[in-house]
Design an enzyme around this catalytic site. Structure first.
Site, short mmCIF file in Angstrom:
data_model
loop_
_atom_site.label_atom_id
_atom_site.label_comp_id
_atom_site.label_asym_id
_atom_site.label_seq_id
_atom_site.Cartn_x
_atom_site.Cartn_y
_atom_site.Cartn_z
N ARG A 49 0.81 -1.21 0.00
CA ARG A 49 0.00 0.00 0.00
C ARG A 49 0.85 1.26 0.00
O ARG A 49 0.52 2.26 -0.65
CB ARG A 49 -0.93 0.02 1.21
CG ARG A 49 -2.14 -0.86 1.09
CD ARG A 49 -1.84 -2.35 1.09
NE ARG A 49 -1.14 -2.80 2.31
CZ ARG A 49 -0.48 -3.96 2.43
NH1 ARG A 49 -0.36 -4.80 1.41
NH2 ARG A 49 0.12 -4.29 3.55
N CYS A 83 -6.15 -2.33 8.90
CA CYS A 83 -4.97 -1.66 8.32
C CYS A 83 -5.40 -0.24 8.02
O CYS A 83 -6.25 -0.01 7.16
CB CYS A 83 -4.53 -2.36 7.04
SG CYS A 83 -3.31 -1.43 6.09
N ASN A 84 -4.82 0.73 8.75
CA ASN A 84 -5.22 2.12 8.54
C ASN A 84 -4.91 2.62 7.15
O ASN A 84 -5.71 3.31 6.53
CB ASN A 84 -4.52 3.01 9.58
CG ASN A 84 -5.03 2.78 10.98
OD1 ASN A 84 -6.01 3.37 11.39
ND2 ASN A 84 -4.38 1.89 11.72
N THR A 85 -3.73 2.26 6.64
CA THR A 85 -3.31 2.76 5.33
C THR A 85 -4.29 2.35 4.24
O THR A 85 -4.57 3.12 3.31
CB THR A 85 -1.90 2.25 5.00
OG1 THR A 85 -1.04 2.53 6.10
CG2 THR A 85 -1.34 2.92 3.75
N ALA A 86 -4.83 1.12 4.37
CA ALA A 86 -5.78 0.63 3.37
C ALA A 86 -7.01 1.52 3.27
O ALA A 86 -7.70 1.53 2.24
CB ALA A 86 -6.19 -0.80 3.69
N LYS A 162 6.60 -6.20 9.84
CA LYS A 162 6.19 -7.04 8.71
C LYS A 162 7.19 -8.18 8.49
O LYS A 162 6.84 -9.23 7.94
CB LYS A 162 6.04 -6.19 7.44
CG LYS A 162 4.85 -5.25 7.50
CD LYS A 162 4.73 -4.43 6.24
CE LYS A 162 3.57 -3.43 6.29
NZ LYS A 162 2.25 -4.02 6.41
N CYS A 192 -1.50 2.93 13.01
CA CYS A 192 -0.97 1.95 12.06
C CYS A 192 -1.02 0.62 12.82
O CYS A 192 -0.50 0.52 13.93
CB CYS A 192 0.46 2.27 11.63
SG CYS A 192 1.17 0.90 10.68
#
Lengths: 231, 231
Positions: A49, A83-86, A162, A192
């Site tokens: 992402r 997932c915040n970024t998503a 990760k 995050c």
């Protein structure tokens, strides 16, 4: 068939497992059968992402939509994405995924009433303004990491988690949380989902007060389940 | 579409989360994309397996088959069930579930070469002989808990974990593990997936050597993924 929660996970896998653990811990249960039924789609081959947002990689949207469609096809009637970024692609995913999606930033911001908060998240989450807009609507000021902190602390920490090394990531996240607190943040939002499993490895007294967006999303799911459950 | 692992979970939810965490930890990964893709069906409304085996409740098989069919329908091509007791119905599930199932006892026993082992599992797992048969075929003796230990230590411990209290269950499991070791077991097989997350909360030096069936199943899944993966 009772209601079924769909979790679009794998971003990253450890963050998804952390969400599931928090969902279970947040559920008042005497037996297995009292727990929230869910389906977790953890297919981490979704394109990165952060690279996509930087214009350096393919869009993750088709892979995320495949996951949402699989969840819907298996009978899920609500989705969450730990997932915040998503959530940069939330509107598209909600419009085309085929099922309602509980927004992680809504869940995380719901409990914050006043004061100044500090935000720890990816560059994608920070620049999206997802959190800042919700906090501003409540009259809450928001501090974000400076560019050097993003490059030296946030992003390397996230990629260490990760890689399966949350302990290695924890000092960077703690340094940033304490720096934001010194600048005036009374509460840090861990925005995050790779951050909470790393910080959980440190003594709580070494950290400022924090809101864990993953735990807030899990609590919102338990509320949904209890509201919707027959009897 | 790459291969996809199906996990028939929810028996119990915390045990499923423990399996997922061990799957992630066992995977050599530098990025999200290196991790094993999986779909976890965690619908804990499956009827209680121990009550069914005691003739005191409905069969869990129809609900387990619904889960396997959902996993197959979503594209899974291999299934695992991180619950030893559920393997009482292995033959039926493998015949009618529509996809191959890696057997948990095969995974757990594969690494045991010699000596005498002690078995901690539900009454259903112990009386099924699933472990004893595999160990006898390797010339390995097997000690099991006596009826009082089953009633006073194993089953109350398991139901405490299902209630979300692994710390409360840990002393009972530790007492039994040490009793089996004193009777001659050189290794304890943790053959109930509720046991490892409880014992993980105790200092390792307070426990005899053990084989964690959940971790063994996770390792077998990582081997499957590495064998099948293109490139």
């Amino acid at each position: 068939m009772a209601r079924l929660l769909g979790i679009l996970g794998g971003m990253g896998p450890l963050a998804s497992a952390d969400f599931v653990s928090k969902l279970i811990a947040a559920t008042p249960a005497r037996t297995d059968q009292d727990h929230v039924p869910f389906l977790l789609w953890s297919v981490p081959q979704i394109p990165d992402r952060n690279l996509a947002l930087a214009g350096q990689g393919p869009s993750p949207v088709p892979a995320m939509l495949r996951g949402l469609h699989a969840l819907r096809g298996a009978g899920c009637d609500l989705a969450v994405i730990p997932c915040n970024t998503a959530h940069n692609w939330y509107d598209e995913l909600a419009a085309e995924g085929g099922l309602p999606i509980l927004h992680m930033a809504d869940a995380a911001c719901a409990g914050i009433a006043a004061g100044c908060v500090g935000l720890i998240g990816t560059k994608g989450t920070i620049t999206s303004g997802l959190y800042q807009q919700r906090l501003a609507a409540r009259g809450i000021d928001c501090l974000v990491p400076d560019p050097a902190e993003m490059t030296e602390l946030v992003m390397p920490g996230i990629y260490r988690v990760k890689q399966g090394d949350p302990a290695g990531a924890a000092p960077a996240f703690a340094k940033l949380a304490n720096a934001l607190a010194r600048r005036g943040a009374g509460t840090i939002i861990l925005a995050c989902s790779e951050v909470p499993p790393a910080l959980a490895l440190l003594p709580p007294e070494s950290l400022p007060p924090a809101v864990d967006a993953t735990a807030a999303l899990a609590a919102a799911c338990v509320r949904w389940w209890n509201e919707e459950r027959p009897g």
